[in-house]
Design an enzyme around this catalytic site. Sequence first.
Site, PDB file in Angstrom:
ATOM      1  N   ARG A   1      -5.441  -3.413   3.193  1.00  0.00           N
ATOM      2  CA  ARG A   1      -5.380  -2.136   3.285  1.00  0.00           C
ATOM      3  C   ARG A   1      -4.468  -1.660   4.389  1.00  0.00           C
ATOM      4  O   ARG A   1      -4.243  -2.567   5.400  1.00  0.00           O
ATOM      5  CB  ARG A   1      -6.652  -1.328   3.870  1.00  0.00           C
TER       6      ARG A   1
ATOM      7  N   HIS B   1       2.292  -1.396  -3.352  1.00  0.00           N
ATOM      8  CA  HIS B   1       0.794  -1.508  -3.716  1.00  0.00           C
ATOM      9  C   HIS B   1       0.670  -1.764  -5.181  1.00  0.00           C
ATOM     10  O   HIS B   1      -0.334  -1.081  -5.685  1.00  0.00           O
ATOM     11  CB  HIS B   1       0.238   0.031  -3.516  1.00  0.00           C
TER      12      HIS B   1
ATOM     13  N   GLU C   1       0.746   5.179   4.032  1.00  0.00           N
ATOM     14  CA  GLU C   1       1.095   5.260   2.741  1.00  0.00           C
ATOM     15  C   GLU C   1       0.519   6.258   1.979  1.00  0.00           C
ATOM     16  O   GLU C   1      -0.549   7.034   2.266  1.00  0.00           O
ATOM     17  CB  GLU C   1       0.362   3.908   2.110  1.00  0.00           C
TER      18      GLU C   1
END
Length: 355
Positions: A206, A251, A234
């Site tokens: 994360r 990602h 993000e």
Amino acid sequence: MKIVADENLAFTDYFFAQFGEIQQVAGRNLTQHDVVDAEALLVRSVTKVNAALINKTALKFVGSATIGTDHLDISALEQQGIAWSNAAGCNAQAVAEYVITALLHLEPTVLDANQKFTLGIIGLGNVGSRLATMAQLLGWNVIGYDPFVQRDHVQQVELEELLAQADAISTHVPLTKTGAHPTYHLINSEAFATMKPSAILINSARGSVVEEAALIADIQSTGRKVVLDVFEHEPEISETLLNLITLVTPHIAGYSLEGKARGTQMIYEAFCKTFSFQSDKAFETQLPVGEQYFAQHDLKQTLKVYLHQIYDIARDDANLRTCLKDGKVDQKAFDYLRKTYPLRREWAAHGGPAA
């Protein structure tokens, strides 16, 4: 029944079409209006499933085809009696292979380093423990830190010892801000000061596990090689950050065909259990046969010769860097990269090992 599904889920029709109407939507822009009359909602991590989304709806089930749950307001779901499920471990193999690919891309010589190369793994859940096994197959020395689990096949140490000893550090933890061991900004200025300047940092967990300001300061000071698949703010990614990071990807660390299909199957099985349907479908029946690279050589030789064909990680890096606009990554371009990502195959599809 009506089923609302993120348009980027894999094999949605194969698993769910028999149960009713499927309405496919852009997960990041999902609203309460989209799900008000739906009985099931199928999402990914870009959808914040909170009280505002689920209040006064017909929802009976929410499935997230992801390993994490920080985008799910579990208490709100349970308060409204809505069954929920995630897909823990669905893409663990893909992420483990991503990490190894990134390391071999940055430092090809570590393939033959054996015990002279130490990989430190923070978080030994589904992904971390699988990465440890894959790294051990390559002969690397593996140390791990996880205050919640004990893995017999990994030498576990305290975080400070891992940070100080590892030649590469890979994070595989959920994002938490409370409890005895919060992971928010776990990698901060103090952590960077403990690490060797030559140690490679890889974050595919994360974004906020790594404090962005401390990361920028550290790279400017040490020139550290860093791999980021996730970012603290993000999808807002600044040009300053992007220019400092050695290898960036949008990602997609877990974006294998097998991982995506496995995730959908896992929430399909939970869906069937919730509604008392029979679950009798398997994603393997839907996958094409992959090129058998590993049948020709041993593991290391295959990676030396065919790693670029198995997964061209440099392409993902280049594609993300083309999304810069007005000093930051354009959000629509970022989402488009993820939406149109050509799902890679896991090593096992090419005859290779699976942890």
